[in-house]
Design an enzyme around this catalytic site. Sequence first.
Site, PDB file in Angstrom:
ATOM      1  N   ASP A 293      -6.162   8.639   3.157  1.00 19.18           N
ATOM      2  CA  ASP A 293      -6.856   9.783   2.566  1.00 19.18           C
ATOM      3  C   ASP A 293      -8.359   9.554   2.671  1.00 19.18           C
ATOM      4  O   ASP A 293      -8.928   8.750   1.939  1.00 19.18           O
ATOM      5  CB  ASP A 293      -6.434   9.944   1.110  1.00 19.18           C
TER       6      ASP A 293
ATOM      7  N   SER B  76       2.520   7.812  15.433  1.00 21.00           N
ATOM      8  CA  SER B  76       2.436   6.896  16.569  1.00 21.00           C
ATOM      9  C   SER B  76       3.139   5.601  16.240  1.00 21.00           C
ATOM     10  O   SER B  76       3.365   5.275  15.070  1.00 21.00           O
ATOM     11  CB  SER B  76       0.978   6.570  16.951  1.00 21.00           C
TER      12      SER B  76
ATOM     13  N   ASP C 271     -12.127  14.197   0.425  1.00 23.52           N
ATOM     14  CA  ASP C 271     -11.901  14.614  -0.953  1.00 23.52           C
ATOM     15  C   ASP C 271     -12.622  15.920  -1.237  1.00 23.52           C
ATOM     16  O   ASP C 271     -13.615  16.260  -0.580  1.00 23.52           O
ATOM     17  CB  ASP C 271     -12.393  13.536  -1.934  1.00 23.52           C
TER      18      ASP C 271
END
Length: 804
Positions: free
Chosen positions: A349, A277, A352
Amino acid sequence: MKYISFLLVLAITITLAVLISRPIGPVPPVAPLIDPNHGFWQNMYSEDELIEEELSLPDLSNPVTVVYDENLIPHIFAANKKDLYMAQGYITAKHRLWQMEFQTRAAAGRLSEIVGDIALDLDRMTRRKGLGYGAELGMEFLEKNDPETLEYLKSYAAGVNQYISQLSPGQTPVEYKILNYRPEEWTPYKSLLLLKYMSDMLVGDRDLEYTNLRKILGAQMLDKLYPDLPNEPDPVIEAGKVWDFDAIPVTKPDSINYPDETWKMDPLPQPVEGIGSNNWAVAPSKTKNGNPILANDPHLGLNLPSLWYSLQLTTPEYSVKGASLPGALGIISGFNQNIAWGVTNATKDARDWYKITFQSEDRKAYKYGDEWRPTTFRVEEIKIKGQEAFLDTVVYTHYGPVVYDKNFRGDRQDVNFALKWTVHMGSNEQKTFLLLNEAKDHKDYNIALDNFTAPAQNFVFASKSGDIAMRIQGKFALKWPEQGKFLMDGSDPKMEWQTYIPNDQNPQTLNPERGFVASANQHPVDSNYPYYVFDNSYEHYRNRRINGRLRQMDQITIDDMKALQFDDYYQQASEILPTMLSLLGDAFKENDKAQEYLSQLKEWDFYADPNQKAPTLYYIWWNDLYGQIWKKWDEFGVPVVKPNSYQTIQFLLNEPEAKIFDVENTSEVETAKDHVQKSFQMMLDEMGKWEEENGDYAWANYKNTTIQHLVPQFKAFSVSHVYTGGGAGIVNATSGRHGASWRMVVELGDKPTAFGVYPGGQSGNPGSKYYKNFIPVWAEGKYLNFNLREESEAEGVLFQTTLK
């Protein structure tokens, strides 16, 4: 009308043929489908042919007026917020019911119920990732912490259900008829599921692939090929920003023992190339009229019905307009009388993986430090159309669900991998948008964002008072360097997330000196930021093009911002094509066709306009070159992620004789030049075949932008060969199946001036003239007037409905 009838009959016929030849489930009974009173014939009418001046919603406390403009955009005027959201639920369902339900079925892992066992593996994966579990935790969070938002969700659901209760068999959306099922009750839980679905769509991780690469390449080579921070980042938050907080100390373990194996099983699906975006806001000092201007264009899959549904929501206190998500309350990207905001994916991130060691085969306990912790079991009953239900037992640890195990994708190895993800932590993203919808200033914006956990987003902001801002918001774990980059040992407490970064320490900026804020999925910050930041998929081209243009521009107008959203400049090509041509040299000087192509490439101005041929030649050549350079990565035999295009180009520019270019098991030492020449020959071969089969290789013809129905097999309800430029990595990021799913530009003067468009239409009915009528406007880089409307305004009204 006769043409619409003919085309829809043709579409249904083709769709049925597809279903029969490539079925996605049991073929529906044909007689009800072609029944003139109840079948698909009844879906041939457009909404302006089915006007209802009054509709009954018994649960409303006051009448609600809905004014539709000429594009079927509803403007809802209600006396209070509960009535407003009930009306929003009713009106959205009236135009997008099947889409709402289909997407939440996908999010819940319930597609097998309607299409059969072809979706079983997908449903299992969805449930094992814990999307439904996350939505359940979201419901618990609302019940304990925010009964007001829960009441609004209930009002929305009541509106949807009142529409469903009034829905005749004939007016049931055509997809229900083809797939042979009926709509079911809407609930607040489904609205939360939709928001979890968006999080899953936008988040990725490469823990498994990086773990394999670390074992294969070693830590030193891994860092060289996959640096956490590029040499010259142009981050979301302006480089050099001084952070005015005391960072929380984070302790990295003295010794880290990663699981020392390579892993063969297939990783989770990742966000596809092209999902991203752009957003930005420019300060009054840089605009012609002295008002801030904000722009947002989220890049997602190009689908029909569109992901977005446009509307205005008005109470006596505020009016807000923009793009909503069918199934969620309020406006997601939009503006009101005082502020405007938009979102891009922050590519952080946020999930995990932990390797779990069970105590025994019964998996009732797992090792954690010096103890054995008890697990819990969640039995997922997946109903399958025409078959017995499938029962899938998922083991849960304190980290989260064990996605991979002996029962799911662990057949090639003994694996037990648990997923830790902020989606599983109980949150209230819905409140963020409800508060933004009525926010007045930067303080309100910050209060709204404090409620947002996942997915991580870059929230751009501008206000009537002249402020511009950017904040990267999500619930971010405080990690030591490289934590979460590799698969971690779940039995080692040192691998735990230690705490979370406070909201006021998330990267953010207000009124920077450069006079603009912007994001395009690039690195969020430079190396000055005191916390570890990592993701594999940061953007490296759109951001530099946008920031470069905004630095140069002055006296900016709305038209300038529209032009920038539709900018086709191919930054990547401009940086590497001259070197590719130089390395190619005279190797093909005797080949006439090669010289024709080279002439087009050398004369190219690097704009990927739809009629240009050079973008096609470059795109094929570059992809062949990239594939040749990293071909040996395919021979590792385990999942890995290849170095990104940006890093590959740095080697081509700066180290053309680097060892990475050498191909093992050959007598020669290959360099970048060898790969460039070989890939050019590959491009010649591919282009010869393309021209023979397809003829004109203009960019629009080659990339074949397609806006696809949510059920891919329903090709008759899709639109292909959309004539438009752009591409992945370009500001106008329109590739074959992805691109700007919504474009908005807003200037915040005394009254906001706004424009918007998306590639679809307001109606979810393929037989309606409002199903895809925005596509030509969008494809040409044009916009619809999106100004706020008054209830009494008569100009441009299609029809009006009163709900009571």
